[in-house]
Design an enzyme around this catalytic site. Structure first.
Site, PDB file in Angstrom:
ATOM      1  N   PHE A 137       0.864  -1.180   0.000  1.00 31.73           N
ATOM      2  CA  PHE A 137       0.000   0.000   0.000  1.00 31.73           C
ATOM      3  C   PHE A 137       0.896   1.223   0.000  1.00 31.73           C
ATOM      4  O   PHE A 137       1.136   1.818   1.055  1.00 31.73           O
ATOM      5  CB  PHE A 137      -0.909   0.004   1.234  1.00 31.73           C
ATOM      6  CG  PHE A 137      -1.938  -1.097   1.241  1.00 31.73           C
ATOM      7  CD1 PHE A 137      -3.109  -0.979   0.513  1.00 31.73           C
ATOM      8  CD2 PHE A 137      -1.732  -2.235   1.998  1.00 31.73           C
ATOM      9  CE1 PHE A 137      -4.055  -1.993   0.531  1.00 31.73           C
ATOM     10  CE2 PHE A 137      -2.674  -3.251   2.020  1.00 31.73           C
ATOM     11  CZ  PHE A 137      -3.840  -3.134   1.279  1.00 31.73           C
TER      12      PHE A 137
ATOM     13  N   PHE B 273       2.754   1.243   3.988  1.00 33.14           N
ATOM     14  CA  PHE B 273       3.037  -0.061   4.599  1.00 33.14           C
ATOM     15  C   PHE B 273       2.692  -1.172   3.626  1.00 33.14           C
ATOM     16  O   PHE B 273       2.049  -0.948   2.597  1.00 33.14           O
ATOM     17  CB  PHE B 273       2.271  -0.239   5.916  1.00 33.14           C
ATOM     18  CG  PHE B 273       0.812  -0.596   5.751  1.00 33.14           C
ATOM     19  CD1 PHE B 273       0.415  -1.936   5.699  1.00 33.14           C
ATOM     20  CD2 PHE B 273      -0.153   0.379   5.649  1.00 33.14           C
ATOM     21  CE1 PHE B 273      -0.925  -2.270   5.547  1.00 33.14           C
ATOM     22  CE2 PHE B 273      -1.490   0.057   5.501  1.00 33.14           C
ATOM     23  CZ  PHE B 273      -1.879  -1.274   5.443  1.00 33.14           C
TER      24      PHE B 273
ATOM     25  N   GLU C 121       1.221  -5.237   3.625  1.00 33.63           N
ATOM     26  CA  GLU C 121       0.603  -6.286   4.423  1.00 33.63           C
ATOM     27  C   GLU C 121       1.203  -7.629   4.028  1.00 33.63           C
ATOM     28  O   GLU C 121       1.267  -7.958   2.847  1.00 33.63           O
ATOM     29  CB  GLU C 121      -0.905  -6.309   4.167  1.00 33.63           C
ATOM     30  CG  GLU C 121      -1.585  -7.449   4.903  1.00 33.63           C
ATOM     31  CD  GLU C 121      -3.041  -7.641   4.490  1.00 33.63           C
ATOM     32  OE1 GLU C 121      -3.490  -6.934   3.571  1.00 33.63           O
ATOM     33  OE2 GLU C 121      -3.698  -8.497   5.096  1.00 33.63           O
ATOM     34  N   ILE C 122       1.656  -8.400   5.020  1.00 30.86           N
ATOM     35  CA  ILE C 122       2.113  -9.750   4.760  1.00 30.86           C
ATOM     36  C   ILE C 122       0.865 -10.633   4.819  1.00 30.86           C
ATOM     37  O   ILE C 122       0.184 -10.666   5.849  1.00 30.86           O
ATOM     38  CB  ILE C 122       3.109 -10.237   5.827  1.00 30.86           C
ATOM     39  CG1 ILE C 122       4.235  -9.227   6.017  1.00 30.86           C
ATOM     40  CG2 ILE C 122       3.630 -11.616   5.487  1.00 30.86           C
ATOM     41  CD1 ILE C 122       5.277  -9.213   4.982  1.00 30.86           C
ATOM     42  N   VAL C 123       0.550 -11.317   3.750  1.00 32.42           N
ATOM     43  CA  VAL C 123      -0.724 -12.026   3.686  1.00 32.42           C
ATOM     44  C   VAL C 123      -0.548 -13.513   4.026  1.00 32.42           C
ATOM     45  O   VAL C 123      -1.179 -14.027   4.933  1.00 32.42           O
ATOM     46  CB  VAL C 123      -1.367 -11.847   2.301  1.00 32.42           C
ATOM     47  CG1 VAL C 123      -2.712 -12.538   2.255  1.00 32.42           C
ATOM     48  CG2 VAL C 123      -1.541 -10.364   1.989  1.00 32.42           C
TER      49      VAL C 123
ATOM     50  N   CYS D 178       2.595 -16.639   4.475  1.00 38.12           N
ATOM     51  CA  CYS D 178       4.032 -16.855   4.552  1.00 38.12           C
ATOM     52  C   CYS D 178       4.233 -18.316   4.918  1.00 38.12           C
ATOM     53  O   CYS D 178       3.727 -18.766   5.948  1.00 38.12           O
ATOM     54  CB  CYS D 178       4.609 -15.945   5.623  1.00 38.12           C
ATOM     55  SG  CYS D 178       6.326 -16.244   5.948  1.00 38.12           S
TER      56      CYS D 178
ATOM     57  N   LEU E 157       3.013  -4.932   8.070  1.00 42.46           N
ATOM     58  CA  LEU E 157       1.988  -5.266   9.058  1.00 42.46           C
ATOM     59  C   LEU E 157       1.460  -6.650   8.708  1.00 42.46           C
ATOM     60  O   LEU E 157       1.393  -7.011   7.524  1.00 42.46           O
ATOM     61  CB  LEU E 157       0.835  -4.260   9.004  1.00 42.46           C
ATOM     62  CG  LEU E 157       1.103  -2.858   9.551  1.00 42.46           C
ATOM     63  CD1 LEU E 157      -0.107  -1.983   9.318  1.00 42.46           C
ATOM     64  CD2 LEU E 157       1.431  -2.913  11.030  1.00 42.46           C
TER      65      LEU E 157
ATOM     66  N   ILE F 176      -6.066  -3.295   5.564  1.00 43.62           N
ATOM     67  CA  ILE F 176      -5.495  -4.607   5.856  1.00 43.62           C
ATOM     68  C   ILE F 176      -6.613  -5.595   6.164  1.00 43.62           C
ATOM     69  O   ILE F 176      -7.662  -5.212   6.697  1.00 43.62           O
ATOM     70  CB  ILE F 176      -4.502  -4.468   7.042  1.00 43.62           C
ATOM     71  CG1 ILE F 176      -3.748  -5.756   7.280  1.00 43.62           C
ATOM     72  CG2 ILE F 176      -5.205  -4.019   8.298  1.00 43.62           C
ATOM     73  CD1 ILE F 176      -2.622  -5.584   8.271  1.00 43.62           C
TER      74      ILE F 176
ATOM     75  N   TYR G 105      -8.113 -10.717  10.680  1.00 43.28           N
ATOM     76  CA  TYR G 105      -8.467 -12.117  10.938  1.00 43.28           C
ATOM     77  C   TYR G 105      -8.829 -12.275  12.398  1.00 43.28           C
ATOM     78  O   TYR G 105      -8.138 -11.767  13.269  1.00 43.28           O
ATOM     79  CB  TYR G 105      -7.305 -13.038  10.601  1.00 43.28           C
ATOM     80  CG  TYR G 105      -6.939 -13.029   9.147  1.00 43.28           C
ATOM     81  CD1 TYR G 105      -7.653 -13.783   8.228  1.00 43.28           C
ATOM     82  CD2 TYR G 105      -5.885 -12.255   8.689  1.00 43.28           C
ATOM     83  CE1 TYR G 105      -7.328 -13.767   6.897  1.00 43.28           C
ATOM     84  CE2 TYR G 105      -5.546 -12.236   7.351  1.00 43.28           C
ATOM     85  CZ  TYR G 105      -6.277 -12.993   6.453  1.00 43.28           C
ATOM     86  OH  TYR G 105      -5.955 -12.982   5.141  1.00 43.28           O
TER      87      TYR G 105
END
Lengths: 793, 290
Positions: free
Chosen positions: A524, A529, A531-533, A535, A567, A598, A601
């Site tokens: 973004f 920042f 976003e790590i979605v 991994c 994030l 973001i 969850y």
């Protein structure tokens, strides 16, 4: 197009461009038309890169035809033809669109020799080189348009020069180098960036950290604006100033066009940042007019600014610029001195350490990031596009790195000498057995495997606008499989949707041509920042350091793209991994920046990682290992110089747990100095302090909630206590330490008190009886400390 | 004599033996060349005269003796290597015991898991290859050949051990034997994973000793598990054994098995083929599903 890196680059450029649409015109000065092909309008840059991708995706025959147009005829020595001309020029349609490629036997309209004779030199040339040449062809075509459209004669001349230069380079298959009397960057030292950062240090270091940070942010914003600002032409300059230094300005203007401005959209030419290659002289020439334009722009666009930043910019920025003006035009300003250092010793560094003048490009990338926070997202703000060719002249960085060495630092010669001994294989002991040492860095093996080509890392993504090549699609499917196997609680459809979403990208880990792991992320840029979605590393390849190395690559990728915050919502199994990678649950990015962006969850923990652009993450553990070796060597040297053995300390046997460092015999001789931060406020008379503390401790011990902390915890009551708590402390021990005159400063005393509380909280659940006691006791003793004047009220 | 000097001595001897091997080789080479030449001459003359017959017989006898001499030196070297390895192993166990019994305050720095995995891989790679004399069949604990019924694993031996996890599930873990109690017929074993740091007391049914030699697929293919056989195999990069089917047995001595682990997350119930070294593949005892 076989190179996946090029593939991956494509969507990024597009995403960035769309993210900051509307910026181009605003950063450029007046009189800019976005249709001008060489002006840094974003659409222009975007168009150039799209065009390049298009051309590079041509079949080989078509590529050759395109290059043939710019290649000399080699049929005979006498043929002077320097470019193949199509005998059947396309009538209405552009020849490079749908038309069939010309056959190699097609004769040239001007010399009559076949196309093959023009492109014979390209026969054994690699695809990469062909693509590089094609990039230059596109740039040449664009420059041709620019020459055609430009009305200012000086500018036109430069465009024409660059046009000829690139043509020659295609002809000779060489690298473009701007020659002549322009000199080569950097043109001035110190550069503008250093000067401005020095200015902030010089003028604002006395302010409180928060205000200092504000000024620092303003300076960063100013620097970015300069980098993307369009300078006035020499003619405009002459008319405005009526001065006779126009020749000097013209030279700078030409340099700026060749090294900074044109390369923004023309990536065949090496690109430099204006603020890094120019210095005070250029700033002097342009400052008045630039300031006027900048303030005007902010005034016009003030409604688009974030409310909390609006005041900052509208009230502080004019003042900031006026103060800077004084230093630019003033006679004896120290900020332009090559070895500028702050006069006062207690001048804290401003904001992030990246502000130091040595940081060069990192400081800039840092400021890009924070600038995006100054401007609201709907405009895209002033966030500029940055190509990934941010090359700094090596010499600059090195020399500056030396200059900011700390006072009392070890001389460079000594460091070099030590470096020699640790890199000299003969001086090493035995063969390197890093695979077996238990303290080998976590990512050491992965790093070696990458170097040997066993594993590869690629940033890839799906694209809807162009056909992705088959390999990329296969890898995306591979990633989707790895993620769905390793993250069984995520619905497979959901994973598929995100991995193939063109806004998401994935850093893929490839071994033997197969995907064995990856990190799916979404950038973004406007929010500053990523976003790590997802991994994951496939289970049979885990515990090899791949996860760490993946994350380090992702960090470097983001530093290159000026995003310095990660994030992620981590589930309970992932928290450990993210902690090891430098993530924390302490979120510094303001909520307004990520809320709604973001994916949230349930039951997961939000974690953040701040990147430092000065750290080469993939090499970090290696560097630290080296540093440790150097320090060890230095200690050995110092030891052999001092050679004095004191009898060991006995006070620990007598029950003392800690003594002040300065009371260790011989420690001062080693060059150690106490930090004199607290000295000023400290109670002068040791007896006064002793009595105060004694009194206080007695009060604490009589407090009704002090009972759990009276004595050391007994192992019989809490068998694992001493495994969990590394530094146990209690009121009885503190009384003994006080008697032994250990508490020579109030700081030591307060630290121990605080440790009683924090130990308790660490070992016991928060709602336990013990923690309740700790809470009350903490309040009590802070009240008492304030009451006794030991800490500020 | 300390273990260190003993090892140094053995290494010197080993060095000598390797040199001798080379000498033997050069010597027998001359003889082999002679045999070849004699054959060629016979071929050109196209008849087998008694002269050649006697000559060849003599040459072959010498060649055989040479080969046997070389062979015995090589075996001798292998013995030395085994001796060195066992000394190193003894030393390791001694160090471990010392560590266990001096309950010193600073906790032992546990090995990073990645390092442990590398060690496990290396131990699999350096597992000696069993080399029998002609006609000799491979002993128990070579490749797929199980230990005899009354076999007792020694201290320090690696075994697959079936333990009850905290959640009550049964699991086969990689463990190291600490002791065996002959009266109760129970083993004491340590979890190889230091993070587990647990000691288990288990009956001998729950212990499967790991192979102590690799079987050579070229000479002893029968000592290997065959395709589709059900085994317990160490899942790569973990310290747990899981049920798996042999996909392909190794073809050469240094090759691994390729196995298919039972894994319900895959549509056909099995993982894609993964490589597991001979060291970490044992017969699966239980026939009923877990």
């Amino acid at each position: 197009m076989s190179d996946p890196a090029t593939q991956a680059l494509q969507p990024r450029l597009q995403a960035q461009a769309s993210g900051s649409a509307g910026t181009g015109a605003s950063t450029a000065g007046p009189g800019t038309t976005s249709s001008d092909p060489v002006r840094p309008g974003l659409s222009q840059q975007q168009r150039a890169s799209q065009k390049k991708a298009q051309v590079r995706a041509f079949p080989r025959a078509k590529k050759l035809e395109k290059l043939g147009v710019f290649s000399a005829c080699k049929a005979s020595d006498t043929c002077k033809c320097n470019g193949w001309k199509n005998p059947n020029p396309p009538s209405a349609t552009r020849m490079d669109l749908q038309q069939q490629a010309a056959s190699l036997s097609e004769p040239c309209r001007s010399c009559g020799h076949a196309l093959a004779d023009h492109v014979s030199h390209l026969e054994n040339v690699s695809e990469d080189e062909i693509n590089r040449l094609l990039g230059m062809v596109v740039d040449v075509e664009n420059l041709f348009m620019s020459v055609h459209k430009e009305e200012d004669t000086d500018t036109k001349q430069v465009y024409f020069y660059l046009f000829k230069l690139l043509r020659k380079c295609i002809l000779q298959m060489s690298q473009p180098v701007v020659e002549g009397s322009l000199g080569s960057p950097p043109f001035e030292r110190p550069n503008i960036e250093q000067g401005v950062l020095n200015f902030v240090q010089y003028k604002f270091s006395h302010l409180a950290p928060k205000e200092r940070q504000t000024m620092f942010e303003l300076s960063k914003m100013f620097l970015i604006c300069l980098n993307y600002w369009k300078l006035e032409t020499p003619t405009q300059y002459r008319q405005r100033t009526q001065k006779d230094d126009a020749t000097a300005y013209k030279l700078d203007y030409t340099r700026w066009l060749c090294y900074c401005h044109v390369p923004q959209s023309n990536d065949s030419l090496p690109r430099y940042e204006t603020t890094q290659v120019f210095g005070r002289n250029l700033l002097k020439s342009i400052f008045t007019v630039t300031r006027r334009q900048l303030l005007e722009k902010f005034r016009v666009e003030k409604d688009k600014l974030l409310p909390e930043k609006r005041t900052l910019i509208l009230t502080h920025f004019p003042k900031f610029l006026s103060m800077l003006e004084e230093e630019i035009y003033g006679e004896n300003s120290p900020i332009w001195e090559a070895d500028f250092t702050m006069p006062a010793s207690d001048s804290a560094q401003i904001g992030h350490q990246t502000a130091s003048p040595a940081s060069g490009s990192p400081a800039l990338s840092k400021c890009l990031n924070s600038t995006s926070s100054l401007v609201s997202s709907d405009t895209g703000g002033i966030e500029p596009i940055t190509g990934d060719k941010r090359k700094l002249p090596e010499a600059l960085t090195l020399e500056d790195a030396k200059r900011i060495r700390v006072m009392g630092d070890i001389p460079m010669e000594l460091v070099n000498e030590v470096m020699m001994t640790i890199t000299d294989p003969a001086a090493m002991l035995g063969p390197e057995t890093n695979l077996l040492t238990p303290n080998a860095a976590r990512d050491e093996t992965a790093r070696l495997e990458e170097r040997r080509g066993i594993i590869e890392f690629h940033v890839i993504g799906n694209s809807l606008s162009q056909k992705s090549n088959k390999k990329i699609l296969m890898w995306l499917v591979g990633l989707q499989n790895v993620f769905s196997h390793q993250l069984p609680r995520m619905p497979k459809e959901y994973i598929t949707r995100l991995v193939f979403d063109p806004k998401h990208k994935t850093l893929a880990l490839i071994k033997d041509g197969r995907v064995i792991g990856g990190i799916c992320f979404r950038m973004f840029p406007t929010q500053g920042f990523t976003e790590i979605v997802f991994c994951a590393v496939t289970s049979n390849e885990q515990v090899k350091g791949y996860g760490t190395h993946l994350m380090n690559h992702l960090k470097e990728y983001h530093i290159k793209h000026n995003i310095l915050y990660f994030l992620t919502y981590a589930d309970e199994y992932a928290i450990g991994y993210f902690k090891k990678q430098g993530f924390s649950k302490d979120i510094k990015v303001p909520k307004s920046r990520y809320l709604g962006y973001i994916k949230d969850y349930e039951g997961a923990t939000l974690m953040e990682c701040e990147l430092n652009p000065r750290i080469p993450y993939t090499e970090l553990s290696h560097i630290i290992k080296r540093q440790k070796e150097i320090i060890k060597k230095l200690i050995e040297r110092k030891q052999s110089q001092i050679r004095k053995v004191y009898p060991g300390l006995t006070c620990f046997k007598e029950g003392v747990r800690q003594i002040p460092v300065e009371s260790i015999p011989g420690i001062r001789e080693t060059g150690w100095k106490p930090t004199n931060k607290d000295k000023g406020k400290e109670v002068k008379d040791p007896d006064v302090l002793y009595n105060m503390l004694k009194n206080l401790l007695a009060q604490i011990k009589t407090h009704p909630d002090a009972w759990p902390f009276m004595e050391p915890v007994k192992k019989s009551e809490a068998p694992d206590y001493y495994e969990v708590i590394r530094f146990p402390i209690d009121l009885k021990t503190m009384t003994e330490k006080l008697k032994n005159r250990y508490y020579v400063t109030k700081k030591l005393f307060i630290a121990d008190l605080q440790r009683i509380i924090s130990n308790c909280r660490e070992y016991n659940p928060p709602d336990s009886e013990y923690c309740k006691c700790a809470n009350t006791l903490e309040k009590f003793f802070y009240f008492k400390l304030k009451d006794g004047g030991l800490i500020e009220k | 004599m300390s273990a260190d000097t003993k090892i140094a001595e053995l290494l010197t001897e080993l060095h000598q033996l390797i040199k001798q091997t080379q000498e033997e080789r050069s010597r027998s080479e001359h003889n082999l060349l002679n045999i070849q030449k004699t054959h060629e001459r016979m071929q050109t003359e196209n008849k087998t005269s008694p002269y050649y017959r006697t000559k060849l017989r003599g040459l072959y006898t010498t060649a055989k003796a040479d080969a046997e001499a070389e062979c015995s030196i090589l075996r001798h070297s292998l013995d030395k290597i085994a001796e060195i390895k066992s000394l190193l192993e003894e030393r390791r166990i001694a160090a471990k015991m010392a560590g266990v019994y001096s309950d010193s305050d600073p906790p032992r720095k546990t090995m990073r898991r990645g390092v442990l995995m590398t060690l496990l891989q290396q131990s699999a790679m350096t597992l000696p290859l069993w080399i029998g004399k002609p006609g000799e069949s491979p002993p128990p604990l070579c490749g797929a050949i199980p230990a005899s019924g009354d076999y007792v694993a020694k201290q320090g031996d690696k075994v697959a051990a079936r333990v009850k996890a905290v959640d009550g599930d049964e699991q086969w873990i990689l463990a190291e034997v600490v002791s065996y109690n002959h009266s109760t017929n129970k083993y004491e074993v340590d979890d190889i994973d230091e993070e587990g740091k647990e000691r288990h007391t288990l009956s001998r049914r729950r212990i499967i000793p790991l192979p102590q030699w690799k079987a050579n697929p070229e000479t002893d293919p029968d000592a290997l598990f065959s395709k589709d056989q059900l085994v317990l195999a160490l899942y790569p990069q973990t310290t747990c054994f899981y049920r798996a089917l042999i996909h392909t047995p190794p073809h050469r001595p240094q090759d691994d098995y390729s196995v298919l682990f039972e894994d319900t997350s895959y549509a056909d119930g099995y993982s894609p083929p993964l490589n597991v070294a001979q060291r970490y593949v044992v017969a699966c005892k239980e026939n009923k599903k877990k």
